[in-house]
Design a protein around this motif. Structure first.
Motif, mmCIF file in Angstrom:
data_model
loop_
_atom_site.group_PDB
_atom_site.id
_atom_site.type_symbol
_atom_site.label_atom_id
_atom_site.label_comp_id
_atom_site.label_asym_id
_atom_site.label_seq_id
_atom_site.Cartn_x
_atom_site.Cartn_y
_atom_site.Cartn_z
ATOM 1 N N ILE A 43 0.760 -1.342 0.130
ATOM 2 C CA ILE A 43 -0.138 -0.018 -0.151
ATOM 3 C C ILE A 43 0.883 1.033 -0.138
ATOM 4 O O ILE A 43 1.576 1.484 0.967
ATOM 5 C CB ILE A 43 -0.863 0.010 1.249
ATOM 6 C CG1 ILE A 43 -1.859 -1.073 1.209
ATOM 7 C CG2 ILE A 43 -1.800 1.243 1.151
ATOM 8 C CD1 ILE A 43 -2.756 -1.355 2.288
ATOM 9 N N ASP A 44 0.684 2.026 -1.052
ATOM 10 C CA ASP A 44 1.422 3.504 -1.318
ATOM 11 C C ASP A 44 1.136 4.245 -0.610
ATOM 12 O O ASP A 44 1.649 5.404 0.236
ATOM 13 C CB ASP A 44 2.053 3.632 -2.648
ATOM 14 C CG ASP A 44 3.020 2.689 -3.394
ATOM 15 O OD1 ASP A 44 3.626 2.322 -2.587
ATOM 16 O OD2 ASP A 44 3.343 2.841 -4.727
ATOM 17 N N GLU A 45 -0.378 4.450 -0.729
ATOM 18 C CA GLU A 45 -1.073 5.590 0.089
ATOM 19 C C GLU A 45 -2.710 4.918 0.453
ATOM 20 O O GLU A 45 -3.022 4.331 -0.052
ATOM 21 C CB GLU A 45 -1.325 6.623 -1.187
ATOM 22 C CG GLU A 45 -0.430 7.389 -1.744
ATOM 23 C CD GLU A 45 -0.672 8.473 -2.841
ATOM 24 O OE1 GLU A 45 -1.900 8.938 -2.532
ATOM 25 O OE2 GLU A 45 0.294 8.422 -4.048
ATOM 26 N N LEU A 59 -9.984 8.861 -3.534
ATOM 27 C CA LEU A 59 -9.194 7.861 -3.364
ATOM 28 C C LEU A 59 -9.138 7.255 -2.124
ATOM 29 O O LEU A 59 -9.012 8.031 -0.997
ATOM 30 C CB LEU A 59 -7.647 8.675 -3.927
ATOM 31 C CG LEU A 59 -6.628 7.794 -3.749
ATOM 32 C CD1 LEU A 59 -6.806 6.601 -4.620
ATOM 33 C CD2 LEU A 59 -5.050 8.450 -3.664
ATOM 34 N N VAL A 61 -7.303 3.967 -1.399
ATOM 35 C CA VAL A 61 -6.150 3.111 -1.379
ATOM 36 C C VAL A 61 -5.393 3.377 -2.675
ATOM 37 O O VAL A 61 -6.046 3.079 -3.766
ATOM 38 C CB VAL A 61 -6.191 1.550 -0.894
ATOM 39 C CG1 VAL A 61 -5.360 0.901 -0.749
ATOM 40 C CG2 VAL A 61 -7.350 1.557 0.394
ATOM 41 N N LYS A 62 -4.133 3.363 -2.521
ATOM 42 C CA LYS A 62 -3.413 3.080 -3.907
ATOM 43 C C LYS A 62 -2.271 2.068 -3.357
ATOM 44 O O LYS A 62 -1.475 2.164 -2.619
ATOM 45 C CB LYS A 62 -2.593 4.315 -4.147
ATOM 46 C CG LYS A 62 -1.958 4.232 -5.633
ATOM 47 C CD LYS A 62 -1.464 5.683 -5.966
ATOM 48 C CE LYS A 62 -0.817 5.847 -7.421
ATOM 49 N NZ LYS A 62 -0.185 7.093 -8.097
ATOM 50 N N SER A 64 1.073 -0.165 -4.863
ATOM 51 C CA SER A 64 2.049 -0.344 -5.484
ATOM 52 C C SER A 64 2.108 -1.360 -6.507
ATOM 53 O O SER A 64 1.794 -2.636 -6.384
ATOM 54 C CB SER A 64 3.496 -0.661 -4.739
ATOM 55 O OG SER A 64 4.686 -0.572 -5.770
ATOM 56 N N THR A 69 2.249 -2.045 -14.284
ATOM 57 C CA THR A 69 2.704 -1.111 -15.264
ATOM 58 C C THR A 69 3.603 -1.272 -16.114
ATOM 59 O O THR A 69 3.389 -0.780 -17.403
ATOM 60 C CB THR A 69 3.456 0.093 -14.198
ATOM 61 O OG1 THR A 69 2.681 0.493 -13.125
ATOM 62 C CG2 THR A 69 3.620 1.199 -15.333
ATOM 63 N N ALA A 127 -5.215 -1.143 -9.113
ATOM 64 C CA ALA A 127 -4.373 -0.654 -7.965
ATOM 65 C C ALA A 127 -4.735 0.504 -7.399
ATOM 66 O O ALA A 127 -4.308 0.837 -6.308
ATOM 67 C CB ALA A 127 -2.754 -0.457 -8.619
ATOM 68 N N THR A 128 -5.576 1.201 -7.829
ATOM 69 C CA THR A 128 -6.183 2.663 -7.364
ATOM 70 C C THR A 128 -7.586 2.215 -6.827
ATOM 71 O O THR A 128 -8.547 1.738 -7.740
ATOM 72 C CB THR A 128 -6.216 3.648 -8.242
ATOM 73 O OG1 THR A 128 -4.836 3.669 -8.840
ATOM 74 C CG2 THR A 128 -6.841 5.026 -7.784
ATOM 75 N N ARG A 130 -11.471 3.482 -5.239
ATOM 76 C CA ARG A 130 -11.911 4.923 -4.983
ATOM 77 C C ARG A 130 -13.262 4.497 -4.520
ATOM 78 O O ARG A 130 -13.855 3.459 -4.337
ATOM 79 C CB ARG A 130 -12.151 5.557 -6.362
ATOM 80 C CG ARG A 130 -10.842 5.953 -6.941
ATOM 81 C CD ARG A 130 -10.945 6.981 -8.242
ATOM 82 N NE ARG A 130 -9.876 7.305 -8.621
ATOM 83 C CZ ARG A 130 -8.836 8.258 -8.139
ATOM 84 N NH1 ARG A 130 -9.341 9.325 -7.265
ATOM 85 N NH2 ARG A 130 -7.794 8.558 -8.843
#
Length: 312
Positions: A43-45, A59, A61-62, A64, A69, A127-128, A130
């Protein structure tokens, strides 16, 4: 030798009244969701906190997703190569320097690589995470830096607009309930009592508890909170009940008392036992008989044997 006291009398009668069965329930929001990851990664964010209000699309959860990618870039590169080959072969076909089979084969490869790019982009979108609706963060089960796995709960989101009371109703009582039936609900913590419509009733009973899950709508604007304890009144079979005005009952310590008008309109003190309250009347379980006259709202100084001056 006590002086007469003015009082108003009422005759009590036995009536067939539906019994009230009380079951417990819990206030729940109509909209609630458990937010989980669809991809694996760190979890980056996690820019929300417990109790924070969020809007739909914010947003939450973001994660990695370096591998995903790279997969998107790889699929896009393959698509570019196939696109150039297809354009070249189409141009050569117009000059009779290529074959239709070659062009059709490249068209199939172009469609396949396009689908690969779309699949990789969809995976990258996972990965994102909302917010699916306007609400509040009810539980936070992860922090930034934690490892997220597919299906692992990260947050719980609850709506703020509509609420319901969920209660397990005995299957013997649920048989007589229909969708939309009005039910009385009490929220002791908030000091609220309201009437809600039966919104949902499960067609299957719990084999262990022999109960049926019911959901009662909470009227809009009612000040309730998620998780509050509730009591739901379920009507049962009609029984013969003696009802008296609630104002006629007074208490002294743990004793419940009433005054009955006896011969010569003299007040007779009677100890009674009351049951459920129904509006401005109360059930009399013991101490009083059908057809007796009682003093409604007796004066504070009324004594046993004191004459009554009956008021209309």
């Amino acid at each position: 030798n006590l002086p007469p006291v003015k009082g108003r009398l009422a005759v009590v009668h036995t009536e067939n009244v539906a019994t009230i069965n009380e079951v417990t329930g819990t206030v729940r929001p109509v909209q609630r969701a458990q937010i989980a990851a669809k991809v694996m990664g760190t979890i980056d964010e996690l820019p929300v906190a417990l109790g924070q209000h969020v809007k739909a699309g914010d947003l939450l959860v973001k994660i990695s997703a370096g591998e995903i990618t790279a997969r998107v870039a790889q699929a896009q590169s393959q698509l570019n190569v196939v696109r150039r080959d297809l354009e070249r072969e189409r141009d050569l076909l117009t000059k009779n320097a290529s074959t239709a089979d070659m062009v059709r084969g490249l068209e199939d490869r172009f469609a396949m690589t396009t689908a690969m790019v779309q699949e990789a982009e969809v995976m990258l979108g996972y990965a994102t995470v909302r917010a699916p609706f306007d609400g509040v963060v009810a539980r936070q089960l992860a922090r930034a830096g934690d490892f997220a796995a597919p299906g692992q709960p990260l947050l719980e989101l609850e709506g703020l607009a509509d609420f319901q009371v969920e209660a397990a109703i005995p299957d013997s009582l649920a048989l007589k309930l229909t969708s939309g039936a009005p039910l009385t609900v009490e929220i002791p913590a908030a000091g609220l009592t309201f009437t809600g419509a039966l919104a949902e009733l499960s067609p299957a009973a719990d084999a262990n508890a022999h109960s049926v899950l019911a959901k009662i709508s909470v009227p809009a604007g009612t000040a309730v909170r998620s998780g509050q304890f509730a009591r739901v009144q379920i009507p049962g079979a009609a029984v013969s009940t003696l009802l008296a005005p609630a104002a006629a009952v007074s208490t002294l310590g743990q004793m419940e008392r009433m005054f009955v008008a006896g011969e010569g309109n003299r007040a007779i003190l009677r100890l009674v036992k009351t049951g459920a309250t129904r509006g401005d009347r109360v059930e009399i379980l013991a101490g009083l008989d059908d057809g007796e006259r009682i003093v409604v709202a007796p004066p504070a100084g009324l004594r046993d044997g004191q004459p009554l001056e009956v008021q209309p």
